[in-house]
Design an enzyme around this catalytic site. Structure first.
Site, PDB file in Angstrom:
ATOM      1  N   LYS A   1       0.950  -1.282   0.124  1.00 18.71           N
ATOM      2  CA  LYS A   1       0.119  -0.170  -0.062  1.00 18.71           C
ATOM      3  C   LYS A   1       0.902   1.241  -0.219  1.00 18.71           C
ATOM      4  CE  LYS A   1      -4.255  -1.805   1.540  1.00 18.71           C
ATOM      5  NZ  LYS A   1      -5.390  -1.859   2.311  1.00 18.71           N
TER       6      LYS A   1
ATOM      7  N   LYS B   1      -4.425 -11.141  -5.566  1.00 11.22           N
ATOM      8  CA  LYS B   1      -5.518 -11.574  -5.085  1.00 11.22           C
ATOM      9  C   LYS B   1      -6.843 -10.748  -5.315  1.00 11.22           C
ATOM     10  CE  LYS B   1      -5.291  -8.670  -0.879  1.00 11.22           C
ATOM     11  NZ  LYS B   1      -5.312  -8.659   0.488  1.00 11.22           N
TER      12      LYS B   1
ATOM     13  N   LYS C   1     -11.015  -5.687  -2.749  1.00  5.73           N
ATOM     14  CA  LYS C   1     -12.178  -4.782  -2.679  1.00  5.73           C
ATOM     15  C   LYS C   1     -11.959  -3.474  -3.460  1.00  5.73           C
ATOM     16  CE  LYS C   1     -13.060  -5.947   2.285  1.00  5.73           C
ATOM     17  NZ  LYS C   1     -12.724  -5.717   3.468  1.00  5.73           N
TER      18      LYS C   1
HETATM   19  P1  TYM Z   1     -10.396  -7.563   5.221  1.00  5.75           P
HETATM   20  O1  TYM Z   1     -11.207  -6.743   5.273  1.00  5.75           O
HETATM   21  O2  TYM Z   1      -9.476  -7.095   3.921  1.00  5.75           O
HETATM   22  O3  TYM Z   1     -10.693  -9.023   4.660  1.00  5.75           O
HETATM   23  C1  TYM Z   1     -11.502  -9.639   5.495  1.00  5.75           C
HETATM   24  C2  TYM Z   1     -11.368 -11.190   5.667  1.00  5.75           C
HETATM   25  O4  TYM Z   1     -11.412 -11.706   4.062  1.00  5.75           O
HETATM   26  C3  TYM Z   1     -10.031 -12.186   3.763  1.00  5.75           C
HETATM   27  N1  TYM Z   1      -9.920 -12.116   2.517  1.00  5.75           N
HETATM   28  C4  TYM Z   1      -9.778 -13.075   1.587  1.00  5.75           C
HETATM   29  N2  TYM Z   1      -9.826 -14.556   1.565  1.00  5.75           N
HETATM   30  C5  TYM Z   1      -9.488 -15.145   0.481  1.00  5.75           C
HETATM   31  N3  TYM Z   1      -9.113 -14.519  -0.753  1.00  5.75           N
HETATM   32  C6  TYM Z   1      -9.039 -13.240  -0.990  1.00  5.75           C
HETATM   33  N4  TYM Z   1      -9.153 -12.546  -2.154  1.00  5.75           N
HETATM   34  C7  TYM Z   1      -9.445 -12.299   0.331  1.00  5.75           C
HETATM   35  N5  TYM Z   1      -9.430 -11.103   0.665  1.00  5.75           N
HETATM   36  C8  TYM Z   1      -9.566 -10.748   1.673  1.00  5.75           C
HETATM   37  C9  TYM Z   1      -9.241 -11.592   4.695  1.00  5.75           C
HETATM   38  O5  TYM Z   1      -8.025 -12.584   5.067  1.00  5.75           O
HETATM   39  C10 TYM Z   1     -10.070 -11.399   6.018  1.00  5.75           C
HETATM   40  O6  TYM Z   1     -10.045 -12.716   6.820  1.00  5.75           O
HETATM   41  N6  TYM Z   1      -6.723  -6.803   8.488  1.00  5.75           N
HETATM   42  C11 TYM Z   1      -8.232  -7.483   8.251  1.00  5.75           C
HETATM   43  C12 TYM Z   1      -9.148  -6.946   9.251  1.00  5.75           C
HETATM   44  C13 TYM Z   1      -8.795  -7.196  10.714  1.00  5.75           C
HETATM   45  C14 TYM Z   1      -8.842  -8.625  11.364  1.00  5.75           C
HETATM   46  C15 TYM Z   1      -8.569  -8.023  13.021  1.00  5.75           C
HETATM   47  C16 TYM Z   1      -8.927  -9.864  11.084  1.00  5.75           C
HETATM   48  C17 TYM Z   1      -8.533  -6.370  11.717  1.00  5.75           C
HETATM   49  N7  TYM Z   1      -8.450  -6.712  12.863  1.00  5.75           N
HETATM   50  C18 TYM Z   1      -8.595  -8.970  13.847  1.00  5.75           C
HETATM   51  C19 TYM Z   1      -8.897 -10.750  12.032  1.00  5.75           C
HETATM   52  C20 TYM Z   1      -8.649 -10.532  13.500  1.00  5.75           C
HETATM   53  C21 TYM Z   1      -8.532  -7.081   7.060  1.00  5.75           C
HETATM   54  O7  TYM Z   1      -8.118  -6.095   6.554  1.00  5.75           O
HETATM   55  O8  TYM Z   1      -9.444  -7.711   6.158  1.00  5.75           O
END
Ligand code: TYM
Length: 331
Positions: free
Chosen positions: A115, A197, A200
């Protein structure tokens, strides 16, 4: 999973375009885990502001994710559903953990590197983001964190921080959590570029299938998905990343392995595989969209989230008090 009820924590950023990667990698795990465990699922709005956000849009996306949580099957009677900024302990513990982290390890995080690439200076929030994520998890003594593969490095850092603090302040200061990753769906790739990957924020709408996409868009994105020219249906991520991605998505929706899907379609053309994948995806997303349309306009959402925050806060309070006492903070 063991017989013991485990404390489960995970979160999703309220950024819009929640897609099938989020669902197959994370959300469907959330639902499966809620029956036998104590689950806490957060909408991580403090993480979302590490990049500039329009306030009205952010607020709408918070409610969108809350409604999606319930539309995919999370039950607020079984799981705690809440918004991160409603529980002040997240920000407080985040500072404490920031003070236990090193700039070297934070600058090695691939999400930060991706990023901030090409910019001499990056937002500080983006840099300390993993300390806030560690705080989210450690604040609840979580045993298990269901996430997609892209979060593996952040979970490792969370474990490192917990162990570091425990070594200094006592083994029972933090529970050291484990990540939980599925075999199929943990890393869903972009449909237009299987080297990236599914995300969003990608500019090309056809790179992803959002959970609320209409059937025509789902069909268009899958039928246009990048494959290769050798025409053979085989699961091989290295040599055939595009086809393997479609097989993995199919397998994740159908509850079978990508290899089994490949065996089922051996000798057939990519067109047949894609057409069937459209059908499976449309069928899987239809009930989610229907429930979302019912839940999202309801006034109940805010009440459910407030109630979830109160329950989360009641768990977080004693953990934070324990940590502060260990560090010698406060009166
Ligand atoms: P975020 O909001 O980007 O994504 C939410 C969840 O979706 C999973 N994910 C994917 N899994 C498979 N293929 C993909 N292309 C893909 N893109 C996203 C992510 O691995 C995630 O599980 N940092 C985290 C949010 C967060 C969090 C936490 C998660 C903040 N605090 C504490 C667990 C525990 C995030 O940005 O996820």
């Amino acid at each position: 999973m063991t017989d013991k009820r485990l404390r489960v924590f995970s979160g999703v950023q309220p950024t819009g375009n929640i897609h099938i990667g989020n669902y197959l990698g994370a959300l469907r795990q959330f639902v499966a885990l809620q029956e036998e465990n104590d689950c806490i699922y957060c909408i991580v709005d403090l993480h979302a502001i590490t990049m500039p956000k329009d306030p009205a849009e952010l607020h709408a996306h918070i409610l969108d994710v809350a409604a999606l949580y319930m539309a995919v099957g999370l039950d607020p009677k079984k799981s705690i559903l809440f918004v991160q900024s409603e529980v002040p302990g997240h920000a407080e513990l985040s500072w404490i953990l920031t003070c236990c982290s090193y700039t070297g390890e934070l600058s090695r995080m691939t999400q930060f590197k991706d990023k901030s690439r090409g910019n001499e200076s990056a937002p500080t929030g983006l840099f300390v983001y993993p300390a806030l994520m560690a705080a989210d998890i450690l604040l609840y003594d979580a045993d298990v964190v269901p996430v997609g593969q892209d979060q593996r490095q952040h979970i490792e850092l969370t474990r490192d921080l917990a162990i570091r603090v425990n070594n200094r302040f006592g083994e029972d200061t933090f529970v050291v959590p484990e990540g939980r990753f599925l075999k199929e769906g943990a890393r869903v790739m972009a449909l237009d570029d299987p080297a990236a990957k599914m995300s969003k924020s990608a500019e090309n709408e056809m790179s992803r299938i959002s959970l609320l996409d209409d059937d025509a868009k789902i069909k268009k994105a899958i039928m246009r998905a990048t494959t290769d020219s050798d025409g053979e249906i085989r699961y091989d991520i290295q040599k055939k990343p595009g086809v393997s991605n479609l097989l993995a998505i199919y397998g994740a929706f159908a509850g079978i392995s990508a290899e089994d899907v490949a065996a089922r379609y051996q000798g057939q053309g990519y067109g047949t595989l894609k057409k069937d994948l459209v059908e499976i995806t449309v069928d899987a997303l239809r009930p989610i969209k229907e429930r979302f349309a019912e839940i999202r306009p309801s006034n109940e959402l805010a009440r459910i989230l407030k109630d979830g925050a109160a329950r989360a806060d009641a768990i977080a309070g004693p953990v934070l008090a324990r940590v502060k006492e260990r560090f010698g903070l406060g009166v």
